[in-house]
Design an enzyme around this catalytic site. Structure first.
Site, PDB file in Angstrom:
ATOM      1  N   GLY A  38       0.783  -1.232   0.000  1.00 34.39           N
ATOM      2  CA  GLY A  38       0.000   0.000   0.000  1.00 34.39           C
ATOM      3  C   GLY A  38       0.814   1.280   0.000  1.00 34.39           C
ATOM      4  CG  HIS A 441      22.777   8.397  34.053  1.00 35.85           C
ATOM      5  ND1 HIS A 441      22.356   9.641  33.619  1.00 35.85           N
ATOM      6  CD2 HIS A 441      24.105   8.509  34.303  1.00 35.85           C
ATOM      7  CE1 HIS A 441      23.383  10.466  33.621  1.00 35.85           C
ATOM      8  NE2 HIS A 441      24.453   9.808  34.030  1.00 35.85           N
TER       9      HIS A 441
END
Length: 462
Positions: A38, A441
């Site tokens: 598509g 972190h």
């Protein structure tokens, strides 16, 4: 030829619905008039991201000295940029065709039309026609670029997103009408590669569906990048020349002319409902889209519709989820209706924009009292290491219960970061659950926790 389930359209809604239906042991066929996969895969989501990646790489090269490198006089092979984008799309299209074959889904290449409540007539691409019957039918024919009467795209000087993806020459200048996701993505792409870009938007801000703070930040960044922006501006007239396009625009009673090599019309989409036989068999539509219930059934229960053809939000990931739910309903499963307030939206320009849930304005209109947290990208360690400093996160909680209501991010990898917040919102998380989640972190994801700390008055790093 008879199928248990026949899908019309092989986009991200159609092919996913077909595969899911096949997993239930159904005999499935799929009708596609153009490329398998598509618009999204061939002419939308995927090839545009490939183009944008080329622009990002070029931007990195131009700023290589900031990273300790010297690259002298970089040049652009524009045809190769376009070819790479097409190669990526073609590769994925072949991948979808393989998945359909793997799941024993018969592909019928042609244009389908409902000629009965259980019958579809297909005009085959290689000539001739074929009658197909099916117990269940899923319509997934998508949408196309909306045209403004008198300003229609001609594929030469006035383009839609489709022609813009394969333009043969690098434009010297481009005027883009419409500043939604498609408009701003192409604005970033062409501007980064050296074009003189102007955006014309009728609404007061670019990316008008986003939170106003985000819209203003993106506008500020785009102007810094050299993009000219006209908001609150209407296009009154278009004059097409052999080598340029001139727009007459108006704002606050004043008019001016904008001349450029090309004009890209990015003013939304409209559903592909024409010539489907909907009226003839009595399928209800509303303002150009097919009407469905929460199971994606039309008023004719064994005919379903999913994706862009049923209206906003016009997003590939929404179409895919709708396709899965429709197939599961056909398979006899009890489905949980899709929560359309928890759909993430992503825009892939630089800086990236992503959001989910309520904007501040919409949350206030809904009657909530709010706790809002913000955190700037410029103080995030990972972002600084990446050389990225633009943007911020804005996260919105309900004051009474602490429920997460919405989140708006502008900055590096915003389109990846939004998934965490979307998941949190889907499980009705409060600020407590977000803060109980340890964020590694150094990562960009820390800005979610930092903004949440700020929302409850416990900011640590600002």
């Amino acid at each position: 030829m008879h199928f248990d389930v026949l899908v019309i359209g092989s986009g991200p809604g159609g092919y996913v619905a077909a595969i899911r239906a096949s997993q239930f042991g159904k005999k499935v066929g799929i009708v596609e008039r153009a490329e398998i996969g598509g618009i999204c895969l061939n002419w939308g989501c995927i090839p545009t991201k490939a183009l944008l990646r080329s622009a990002e790489v070029y931007e990195l090269i131009k700023h290589s000295k900031n990273f300790g490198f010297s690259v002298e006089n970089p040049t652009i092979d524009f045809p190769k940029v376009i070819k790479r984008s097409r190669d990526v799309a073609n590769r994925l299209s072949k991948g979808i065709a393989f998945l359909l074959k793997k799941n024993k889904i018969e592909q019928v290449l042609g244009t389908g039309k409902l000629t009965g409540k259980n019958e579809v007539s297909v005009e085959l691409n290689d000539g001739g026609s074929k009658k197909i019957t099916a117990d269940k039918i899923i319509v997934a024919t998508g949408a196309r670029a909306r045209q403004i009467p008198g300003m229609e795209a001609d594929g030469k000087r006035v383009l839609t997103y489709r022609e813009a993806m394969v333009v043969k020459e690098m434009p010297g200048s481009v005027t883009i009408v419409g500043a939604g996701a498609i408009g701003v993505e192409f604005a970033y792409f062409f501007n980064s590669l050296g074009a003189d870009v102007t955006i014309v938007e009728m609404m007061p801000h670019i990316v008008p569906v986003e939170d106003e703070e985000v819209s203003k930040e993106l506008e500020k960044s785009f102007k810094k990048q050299g993009i000219k922006i006209h908001t609150g501006t209407k296009v009154e007239k278009m004059d097409k020349g052999k080598s340029n396009v001139t727009l007459t625009v108006s704002k606050d009673g004043k008019t001016e002319k904008i001349k450029s090599d090309y004009c890209l019309m990015a003013v939304g989409v409209q559903g592909n409902i024409e010539n489907l036989g909907l009226e003839e068999i009595g399928v209800k539509t509303d303002r150009g889209y097919i009407s469905v219930n929460e199971n994606y059934q039309t008023n004719i229960p064994h005919i379903y519709a999913i994706g862009d053809i049923i209206g906003a939000p016009w997003l590939a990931h929404v179409a895919s989820k709708e396709g899965i739910l429709a197939a599961e309903h056909i398979g006899g499963h009890k489905i949980v209706p899709l929560d359309y307030t928890n759909i993430p939206g992503c825009t892939y320009c630089q800086p990236q924009v992503a959001s989910v849930g309520y904007t501040e304005k919409k949350a206030l209109e809904a009657g909530y009292k709010l706790k809002i947290g913000r955190f700037p990208v410029r103080v995030n360690g990972k972002a600084l290491g990446m050389g990225e400093s633009e943007g911020f996160i804005k996260i919105i909680y309900d004051e009474k219960y602490g429920e997460l209501l919405g989140c708006h991010i502008i900055g590096p990898e915003a389109t990846e970061l939004i998934t965490e917040v979307t998941f949190a919102k889907s499980v009705e998380a409060t600020f407590e659950e977000v803060l109980h989640t340890v964020h590694p972190h150094p990562t960009l994801s820390e800005i979610v926790a930092e903004a949440t700390h700020d929302a409850i008055g416990e900011a640590i790093h600002i």
